[in-house]
Design a protein around this motif. Sequence first.
Motif, mmCIF file in Angstrom:
data_model
loop_
_atom_site.group_PDB
_atom_site.id
_atom_site.type_symbol
_atom_site.label_atom_id
_atom_site.label_comp_id
_atom_site.label_asym_id
_atom_site.label_seq_id
_atom_site.Cartn_x
_atom_site.Cartn_y
_atom_site.Cartn_z
ATOM 1 N N ARG A 184 0.963 -1.222 0.032
ATOM 2 C CA ARG A 184 0.111 0.085 -0.079
ATOM 3 C C ARG A 184 0.947 1.327 -0.096
ATOM 4 O O ARG A 184 0.316 2.280 -0.138
ATOM 5 N N ASP A 185 1.901 1.204 0.195
ATOM 6 C CA ASP A 185 3.111 2.261 0.212
ATOM 7 C C ASP A 185 3.337 2.849 -1.174
ATOM 8 O O ASP A 185 3.707 3.869 -1.323
ATOM 9 N N ARG A 245 -2.334 -9.867 -2.875
ATOM 10 C CA ARG A 245 -3.299 -10.632 -2.413
ATOM 11 C C ARG A 245 -3.912 -10.299 -1.083
ATOM 12 O O ARG A 245 -5.202 -10.420 -0.944
ATOM 13 N N PRO A 246 -3.494 -9.743 -0.103
ATOM 14 C CA PRO A 246 -3.819 -9.328 1.036
ATOM 15 C C PRO A 246 -5.125 -8.415 0.724
ATOM 16 O O PRO A 246 -6.080 -8.576 1.559
ATOM 17 N N HIS A 295 -12.595 -9.117 -0.834
ATOM 18 C CA HIS A 295 -13.550 -10.522 -1.141
ATOM 19 C C HIS A 295 -14.205 -10.512 0.104
ATOM 20 O O HIS A 295 -15.572 -11.172 -0.188
ATOM 21 N N ALA A 296 -13.907 -10.281 1.179
ATOM 22 C CA ALA A 296 -14.388 -10.876 2.530
ATOM 23 C C ALA A 296 -15.307 -9.600 2.870
ATOM 24 O O ALA A 296 -16.005 -9.679 4.138
ATOM 25 N N GLY A 297 -15.436 -8.619 2.162
ATOM 26 C CA GLY A 297 -16.617 -7.711 2.324
ATOM 27 C C GLY A 297 -15.931 -6.526 3.283
ATOM 28 O O GLY A 297 -16.673 -5.717 3.747
ATOM 29 N N ILE A 298 -14.762 -6.293 3.755
ATOM 30 C CA ILE A 298 -14.189 -5.590 4.597
ATOM 31 C C ILE A 298 -13.538 -4.158 3.687
ATOM 32 O O ILE A 298 -12.634 -4.514 3.079
ATOM 33 N N VAL A 299 -14.361 -3.285 3.680
ATOM 34 C CA VAL A 299 -13.989 -2.067 2.856
ATOM 35 C C VAL A 299 -13.989 -0.849 3.635
ATOM 36 O O VAL A 299 -13.139 0.198 3.018
ATOM 37 N N GLU A 300 -14.143 -0.808 4.847
ATOM 38 C CA GLU A 300 -13.773 0.461 5.527
ATOM 39 C C GLU A 300 -12.515 0.355 6.239
ATOM 40 O O GLU A 300 -12.025 -0.499 6.819
ATOM 41 N N ASP A 301 -11.603 1.556 5.825
ATOM 42 C CA ASP A 301 -10.238 1.474 6.188
ATOM 43 C C ASP A 301 -10.192 1.679 7.870
ATOM 44 O O ASP A 301 -11.195 2.397 8.502
ATOM 45 N N LEU A 302 -9.242 0.991 8.464
ATOM 46 C CA LEU A 302 -8.741 1.437 9.820
ATOM 47 C C LEU A 302 -8.083 2.552 9.949
ATOM 48 O O LEU A 302 -7.493 3.157 9.136
ATOM 49 N N THR A 303 -8.349 3.337 11.000
ATOM 50 C CA THR A 303 -7.559 4.585 11.231
ATOM 51 C C THR A 303 -6.278 4.451 11.798
ATOM 52 O O THR A 303 -5.835 3.228 12.113
ATOM 53 N N SER A 304 -5.262 5.346 11.804
ATOM 54 C CA SER A 304 -3.947 5.250 12.300
ATOM 55 C C SER A 304 -3.853 4.716 13.670
ATOM 56 O O SER A 304 -3.103 3.558 14.094
ATOM 57 N N ALA A 361 -5.740 -11.214 13.988
ATOM 58 C CA ALA A 361 -5.407 -12.129 13.119
ATOM 59 C C ALA A 361 -5.682 -11.549 11.818
ATOM 60 O O ALA A 361 -4.906 -11.790 10.901
ATOM 61 N N LYS A 362 -6.748 -10.963 11.420
ATOM 62 C CA LYS A 362 -7.364 -10.544 10.321
ATOM 63 C C LYS A 362 -6.285 -9.214 9.821
ATOM 64 O O LYS A 362 -6.085 -9.093 8.677
ATOM 65 N N ALA A 363 -6.086 -8.439 10.724
ATOM 66 C CA ALA A 363 -5.330 -7.220 10.314
ATOM 67 C C ALA A 363 -3.902 -7.711 9.930
ATOM 68 O O ALA A 363 -3.231 -7.299 8.937
ATOM 69 N N VAL A 364 -3.146 -8.853 10.511
ATOM 70 C CA VAL A 364 -2.192 -9.463 9.847
ATOM 71 C C VAL A 364 -2.351 -10.071 8.555
ATOM 72 O O VAL A 364 -1.511 -9.818 7.540
ATOM 73 N N ARG A 365 -3.173 -10.858 8.593
ATOM 74 C CA ARG A 365 -3.657 -11.510 7.420
ATOM 75 C C ARG A 365 -3.686 -10.437 6.108
ATOM 76 O O ARG A 365 -3.381 -10.784 4.799
ATOM 77 N N TYR A 366 -4.585 -9.355 6.290
ATOM 78 C CA TYR A 366 -4.818 -8.493 5.323
ATOM 79 C C TYR A 366 -3.756 -7.397 5.124
ATOM 80 O O TYR A 366 -3.878 -6.344 4.503
ATOM 81 N N ASP A 367 -2.425 -7.734 5.795
ATOM 82 C CA ASP A 367 -1.337 -6.662 5.732
ATOM 83 C C ASP A 367 -1.783 -5.214 6.192
ATOM 84 O O ASP A 367 -1.190 -4.185 5.859
ATOM 85 N N LEU A 368 -2.477 -5.008 7.211
ATOM 86 C CA LEU A 368 -2.785 -3.761 7.836
ATOM 87 C C LEU A 368 -2.014 -3.408 8.925
ATOM 88 O O LEU A 368 -1.725 -2.323 9.153
ATOM 89 N N ILE A 369 -1.028 -4.630 9.447
ATOM 90 C CA ILE A 369 -0.259 -4.170 10.551
ATOM 91 C C ILE A 369 1.144 -5.029 10.291
ATOM 92 O O ILE A 369 1.015 -5.800 9.605
#
Length: 252
Positions: free
Chosen positions: A18-19, A178-179, A185-194, A244-252
């Motif tokens: 994402r960078d 892929r993340p 695909h999982a329907g997670i569309v809202e971004d996390l804040t910092s 676990a999802k944050a790790v899988r989706y490369d959010l953290i």
Amino acid sequence: MTPELERLLGAMATARQRDGVILTAYTDFVRSCGLDHFVLGMAIGDPDVGQTVEIQTSLPDAWMEEYDALDHVRHDYVVQQMANLGPDRPLLTTAWGEATADRPEVSARTGQVLRGVADAGLGNALSFTGRGAAESDQAWFAATFGCQRSGREAVLERINNHRNELLIASFALFPCLRPALERRHAGIVEDLTSREVDVLARFAQGLRPDRIAHRMGISKRTVDMHSVNARRKLKARTLAEATAKAVRYDLI
């Protein structure tokens, strides 16, 4: 290994997709091969139920806006080639261009897409399409390269001269893409804040809420609020599942 490929693989190892650093390095690598443009496509999910598609490209934004608005993906010539993949045929190579639109087996709508992408910069191209290694892995990949004005033979010669490097670079890049695709695909569309990202990252380190509050200089109540919001956005029932999802989706 060329310096451009070495820089690209280094970016993959140290940067997050994402960078934007990785795609910039990939663009430089493709241009170093004498090619004008690339299109990287990835689809995940059952084609009969519903797929999610992610596309990264050097083509103009105006073309991609038209592509999305007119739902061209369902009529994309390269996407159609993915139907020919299987466990016994995991990789296909397809040469195509604007002239492909005139073939009798190509529908009028697919021809429209081929002519549109030619106007956008891919007059002649070669695509590598593949699928996940496991038979149960419903993931498909496509890497396309080409030029705007060069003739078909010249384009194919340039690609074939760098074929192995292009394949290595492209298929090494797909795990980086892929993340984000799995997240959509999982329907997670809202971004996390910092702040929500920071809280989950610290939970992933094994810190308790009170220690997280101390480290971040906020109250435990605020930590709890960020945790609840992150769980909601990630559609997680527990904080452990959200982490676990944050790790899988490369959010953290």
